[in-house]
Design a protein around this motif. Structure first.
Motif, PDB file in Angstrom:
ATOM      1  N   VAL A  23       0.852  -1.194   0.000  1.00  0.00           N
ATOM      2  CA  VAL A  23       0.000   0.000   0.000  1.00  0.00           C
ATOM      3  C   VAL A  23       0.886   1.241   0.000  1.00  0.00           C
ATOM      4  O   VAL A  23       1.825   1.351   0.791  1.00  0.00           O
ATOM      5  CB  VAL A  23      -0.953   0.021   1.222  1.00  0.00           C
ATOM      6  CG1 VAL A  23      -1.704   1.349   1.303  1.00  0.00           C
ATOM      7  CG2 VAL A  23      -1.947  -1.142   1.160  1.00  0.00           C
ATOM      8  N   ALA A  50       0.470  -3.185  -6.078  1.00  0.00           N
ATOM      9  CA  ALA A  50       0.165  -2.472  -4.844  1.00  0.00           C
ATOM     10  C   ALA A  50      -1.106  -1.659  -5.038  1.00  0.00           C
ATOM     11  O   ALA A  50      -1.542  -1.430  -6.168  1.00  0.00           O
ATOM     12  CB  ALA A  50       1.323  -1.543  -4.475  1.00  0.00           C
ATOM     13  N   ASP A  51      -1.703  -1.242  -3.914  1.00  0.00           N
ATOM     14  CA  ASP A  51      -2.828  -0.327  -3.997  1.00  0.00           C
ATOM     15  C   ASP A  51      -2.285   1.075  -3.751  1.00  0.00           C
ATOM     16  O   ASP A  51      -1.611   1.317  -2.747  1.00  0.00           O
ATOM     17  CB  ASP A  51      -3.892  -0.706  -2.954  1.00  0.00           C
ATOM     18  CG  ASP A  51      -5.262  -0.171  -3.338  1.00  0.00           C
ATOM     19  OD1 ASP A  51      -5.526  -0.055  -4.550  1.00  0.00           O
ATOM     20  OD2 ASP A  51      -6.058   0.140  -2.442  1.00  0.00           O
ATOM     21  N   ILE A  53      -3.187   4.757  -2.959  1.00  0.00           N
ATOM     22  CA  ILE A  53      -4.305   5.578  -2.468  1.00  0.00           C
ATOM     23  C   ILE A  53      -3.952   7.052  -2.631  1.00  0.00           C
ATOM     24  O   ILE A  53      -3.001   7.546  -2.018  1.00  0.00           O
ATOM     25  CB  ILE A  53      -4.629   5.307  -0.980  1.00  0.00           C
ATOM     26  CG1 ILE A  53      -4.598   3.798  -0.663  1.00  0.00           C
ATOM     27  CG2 ILE A  53      -5.978   5.880  -0.619  1.00  0.00           C
ATOM     28  CD1 ILE A  53      -4.850   3.484   0.816  1.00  0.00           C
ATOM     29  N   ASN A  54      -4.722   7.734  -3.448  1.00  0.00           N
ATOM     30  CA  ASN A  54      -4.546   9.177  -3.600  1.00  0.00           C
ATOM     31  C   ASN A  54      -5.347   9.876  -2.514  1.00  0.00           C
ATOM     32  O   ASN A  54      -6.535  10.151  -2.676  1.00  0.00           O
ATOM     33  CB  ASN A  54      -5.046   9.625  -4.976  1.00  0.00           C
ATOM     34  CG  ASN A  54      -3.986   9.439  -6.044  1.00  0.00           C
ATOM     35  OD1 ASN A  54      -2.901   9.991  -5.950  1.00  0.00           O
ATOM     36  ND2 ASN A  54      -4.305   8.659  -7.061  1.00  0.00           N
ATOM     37  N   VAL A  55      -4.708  10.175  -1.409  1.00  0.00           N
ATOM     38  CA  VAL A  55      -5.418  10.750  -0.270  1.00  0.00           C
ATOM     39  C   VAL A  55      -5.570  12.261  -0.401  1.00  0.00           C
ATOM     40  O   VAL A  55      -5.062  12.861  -1.360  1.00  0.00           O
ATOM     41  CB  VAL A  55      -4.715  10.414   1.061  1.00  0.00           C
ATOM     42  CG1 VAL A  55      -4.940   8.974   1.442  1.00  0.00           C
ATOM     43  CG2 VAL A  55      -3.246  10.747   0.967  1.00  0.00           C
ATOM     44  N   GLU A  56      -6.250  12.862   0.571  1.00  0.00           N
ATOM     45  CA  GLU A  56      -6.566  14.281   0.467  1.00  0.00           C
ATOM     46  C   GLU A  56      -5.658  15.170   1.325  1.00  0.00           C
ATOM     47  O   GLU A  56      -5.855  16.372   1.372  1.00  0.00           O
ATOM     48  CB  GLU A  56      -8.057  14.504   0.780  1.00  0.00           C
ATOM     49  CG  GLU A  56      -8.456  14.528   2.242  1.00  0.00           C
ATOM     50  CD  GLU A  56      -8.165  13.264   3.014  1.00  0.00           C
ATOM     51  OE1 GLU A  56      -8.222  12.175   2.429  1.00  0.00           O
ATOM     52  OE2 GLU A  56      -7.868  13.377   4.208  1.00  0.00           O
ATOM     53  N   SER A  60      -3.531  12.350   6.055  1.00  0.00           N
ATOM     54  CA  SER A  60      -4.245  11.131   5.691  1.00  0.00           C
ATOM     55  C   SER A  60      -3.305  10.128   5.026  1.00  0.00           C
ATOM     56  O   SER A  60      -3.520   8.918   5.125  1.00  0.00           O
ATOM     57  CB  SER A  60      -5.422  11.446   4.775  1.00  0.00           C
ATOM     58  OG  SER A  60      -6.511  11.912   5.547  1.00  0.00           O
ATOM     59  N   ALA A  64      -3.288   6.513   6.485  1.00  0.00           N
ATOM     60  CA  ALA A  64      -3.643   5.328   5.698  1.00  0.00           C
ATOM     61  C   ALA A  64      -2.498   4.319   5.743  1.00  0.00           C
ATOM     62  O   ALA A  64      -2.731   3.111   5.802  1.00  0.00           O
ATOM     63  CB  ALA A  64      -3.959   5.724   4.257  1.00  0.00           C
ATOM     64  N   ALA A  68      -2.881   0.584   7.088  1.00  0.00           N
ATOM     65  CA  ALA A  68      -2.490  -0.557   6.253  1.00  0.00           C
ATOM     66  C   ALA A  68      -1.393  -1.377   6.928  1.00  0.00           C
ATOM     67  O   ALA A  68      -1.431  -2.608   6.955  1.00  0.00           O
ATOM     68  CB  ALA A  68      -2.021  -0.068   4.885  1.00  0.00           C
TER      69      ALA A  68
END
Lengths: 395, 296
Positions: A23, A50-51, A53-56, A60, A64, A68
């Motif tokens: 992640v 992999a994942d 994640i485009n966080v804000e 975050s 995240a 994870a």
């Protein structure tokens, strides 16, 4: 293994990819943005499973990663400056929860005034957060230190998060020849991540992120400190193993013409390259100057410093940061480490290159010249010197 | 009461008559064993996870106050990558502070990214963990320690933030409101929320006897009156279709709001020493307006 011409951000991204994080959560910030861009391409092309994640926000991003990593996977993110500062609260939590997250950090000055260029204020502000801190001199080191950081962080005697810091622009955006190991080589060095204690599995329910009363809190901090102490030995082992496999030897403190030096420069990051050049020129003039570069800042390599500091008469500590109201961070830690020496060298602190001000060989000639005066007089009259400040501009 | 196994074990440190405890118990028991619970900092986290004990019989993670939704996002991604996402629930229990205020940015991000997480806001209408300070969930006219009534104050001066509508505006698969007085309605919504493939949000009114100033055995009565007076409307929105908002508990004979306000010490300054007909009238008018506007 293959040579490639890449920038520091790509070195971090490729280093991370080779470690196979599952992640990656990221938020763009100059000058670190190329790291998540590059990794998102790896994921889009299937080069990295992999994942992403485009966080804000950066807060975050690290949150995240914590979620994870607490679930049981290897994670990565990259940031700089304000982004790292926004993560501040979570950095303490990640280390307190003993999650071996690794992040890449582009060293960039902190606001105000807002500034996107290099200094070490951002990572130095996090030096008490319980993270291992590695500083790269060049892009090869950036890549190599990511691989080694995971291996050290995940060691069962350590279980602490780590950050690999590279200088804004000087490294992040500068292309250099880098030896990129193959996936197979890295796989032989870094085994797949298997959480020892931190996982979220309904078959074996545990609570993570507990409430610690005064009855227990201190023991948590004591354990973290013990892990930091233990990591010193693990770092040496991992650096040695890495050398065996990749033929590049890292040291917590790298010495350069230090053994017979009367004046020893203490440096960190990319300035070390410039300083080594300056040392060469000054050596040609017969000046006995050498250099000690801190690759590891946390845990602080006090034992190694004491050993190195036995011979030189003057230690010129060059800090690319300032703890306002006192001195540079390296100076504070170095002098406190030297306090136990029976005969310690004279120490002087030079503040340099804040907010991306260029660091030139001339700056080091000036530093050495001032150090020679100290050497001659046998005492330090001014403990803190600012290099290259235009005092006439200040009202 | 609900299931044979209690996943929130008895012996935790929550207050008697706590609405949040009841809501969490209903929810985690409905979700069952294959559930990971995430909670931001707050009453529930400090009262159920005091080291070296834990009241949770399911995996539980607490990180900080503002980031439960981000941590839950990370869990969702990690489970996917481990190939263990199937048949598992990720349940967030956040208070109103961790949802309406400090947690809103992370929550909005989690909604937008589409993580399969059920976020339950157990709303007790103030920062109860720090000792009853107002937040954007505090209703108009309520006393709290930072919205005290006085010569120049009637108590909280702002209306409550419409959090469930804000959630629904993200067009996520499922949004509902619920309360512990209507357990069957709440459970039905939980099951729908857990079943959707994406984010779901349930706003649960979970009264706090200590902060609202009522006796702990009046919890259910106070919760029920909130619905019967129209203070709290039970509804749901499926598939992100805001225009198809469905009222799940119709109130044909609405009771006057005064009956609800009278049950709680936090509104007592509206009755004594002088009856504040103006403020109570204003609260009633807002409810009437809401019912008219939404065709309730």
């Amino acid at each position: 293994m293959a040579w490639r011409i890449i920038e520091g951000n790509q070195a971090l991204a490729i280093g991370a990819k080779l470690c196979r994080p599952k992640v990656i959560a990221s938020y763009p910030i100059t000058p670190s943005t190329h790291v998540p861009e590059t990794i998102s391409e790896f994921v889009a092309d299937g080069e990295l499973k992999a994942d992403f994640i485009n966080v804000e926000s950066e807060q975050s991003a690290i949150s995240a990663c914590i979620g994870a990593q607490a679930t049981g996977v290897r994670t990565f993110t990259a940031t700089a400056s304000q982004g790292l500062a926004l993560m501040h609260e979570m950095l303490y939590i990640a280390s307190g929860m003993r999650l071996p997250i690794v992040i890449g950090c582009a060293n960039r000055a902190l606001s105000a005034p807002i500034n996107i260029w290099c200094d070490h204020s951002d990572t130095m502000a996090e030096r008490d957060a319980g993270w291992l801190q590695f500083y790269a001199e060049n892009n090869q080191e950036a890549l190599d230190l990511v691989l080694q950081a995971y291996k050290i962080a995940e060691n069962k005697e350590v279980l602490l998060p780590g950050m690999v810091a590279i200088d804004a622009y000087t490294l992040t955006h500068t292309f250099e020849r880098v030896d990129v190991p193959s996936q197979a080589e890295v796989d032989r060095f870094l085994p797949p991540y298997k959480p020892l204690y931190a996982f979220l599995d309904p078959e074996k329910p545990i609570t993570q992120g507990s409430f610690g009363t005064p009855e227990h809190y201190m023991e948590f901090k004591y354990s973290q400190q013990k892990a930091m102490e233990a990591s010193k030995e693990i770092i040496d082992q991992v650096f040695k193993e890495f050398d065996g496999k990749f033929k590049r030897r890292y040291h917590k403190i790298e010495k350069y013409k230090a053994d017979d030096a009367e004046i020893l420069l203490l440096t960190m990051g990319s300035m070390s390259g410039t300083a080594k050049d300056a040392v060469d020129r000054l050596r040609e003039k017969g000046i006995k100057v050498g250099l000690a570069k801190f690759t590891v800042f946390r845990p602080f390599p006090a034992k190694e410093l004491i050993e190195i500091a036995k011979r030189p008469k003057v230690l010129a500590v060059v800090d690319r940061n300032i703890s306002l109201g006192h001195k540079g961070a390296l100076f504070s830690d170095a002098t406190s480490a030297l306090a136990s020496m029976e005969r310690r060298p004279l120490t002087v602190n030079f503040i340099i290159g804040l907010g991306g001000r260029d660091i030139s060989p001339q700056n080091f000639y000036e530093i050495v010249e001032k150090s020679e005066k100290i050497l001659k007089k046998g005492k330090v009259e001014k403990e803190l010197e600012w290099i290259g400040v235009k005092k006439e501009m200040i009202p | 009461m609900i299931e044979e196994t209690e996943f929130l074990a008895p012996g935790h440190r929550m207050c008697a008559g706590c609405g949040v405890a009841l809501s969490a118990r209903i929810a985690v028991n409905t979700a069952g064993k294959d559930t990971i619970v995430v909670s931001p900092t707050g009453c529930m986290e400090v009262t159920t996870t005091q080291y070296p004990e834990t009241a949770w019989r399911v995996p539980f993670l607490h990180v900080a106050f503002e980031n439960a939704a981000s941590a839950a996002s990370g869990i969702d991604s990690a489970l996917k990558m481990l190939g263990k996402r199937e048949n598992k629930n990720i349940l967030v229990f956040a208070g109103d502070g961790g949802t309406f205020d400090i947690g809103l940015q992370a929550l909005s991000g989690m909604f937008e990214r589409g993580h399969k997480v059920t976020f339950i806001c157990n709303d007790n209408e103030a920062y109860m963990n720090t000792g009853i300070q107002r937040c954007s969930a505090t209703p108009y006219g309520a006393w709290t320690t930072t919205s005290p009534p006085g010569k120049y104050s009637i108590g909280e001066s702002k209306p409550k933030k419409p959090i469930a509508r804000i959630a629904a505006a993200h067009c996520i698969p499922y949004v509902a409101t619920a309360t512990i007085a209507y357990v069957a309605d709440y459970q039905k919504k939980l099951k729908k929320a857990l079943a959707v493939d994406g984010p779901s949000f349930i706003h649960v009114l979970a009264p706090c006897p200590s902060g609202w100033r009522f006796a702990s055995d009046e919890l259910i009565e106070v919760s029920r009156l909130a619905v019967q007076t129209g203070v709290f409307v039970l509804w749901e929105v499926e598939n992100g279709e805001m225009e198809n908002l469905k009222i799940t508990k119709k109130i044909p004979q609405r009771k006057p709001v005064e009956e609800y306000l009278k049950t709680q010490g936090r509104f007592k300054h509206l009755f004594k020493p002088v009856l504040r007909k103006d403020v109570i009238g204003q609260i009633q008018a807002e409810i009437d307006k809401k019912f008219e506007r939404f065709g309730l």
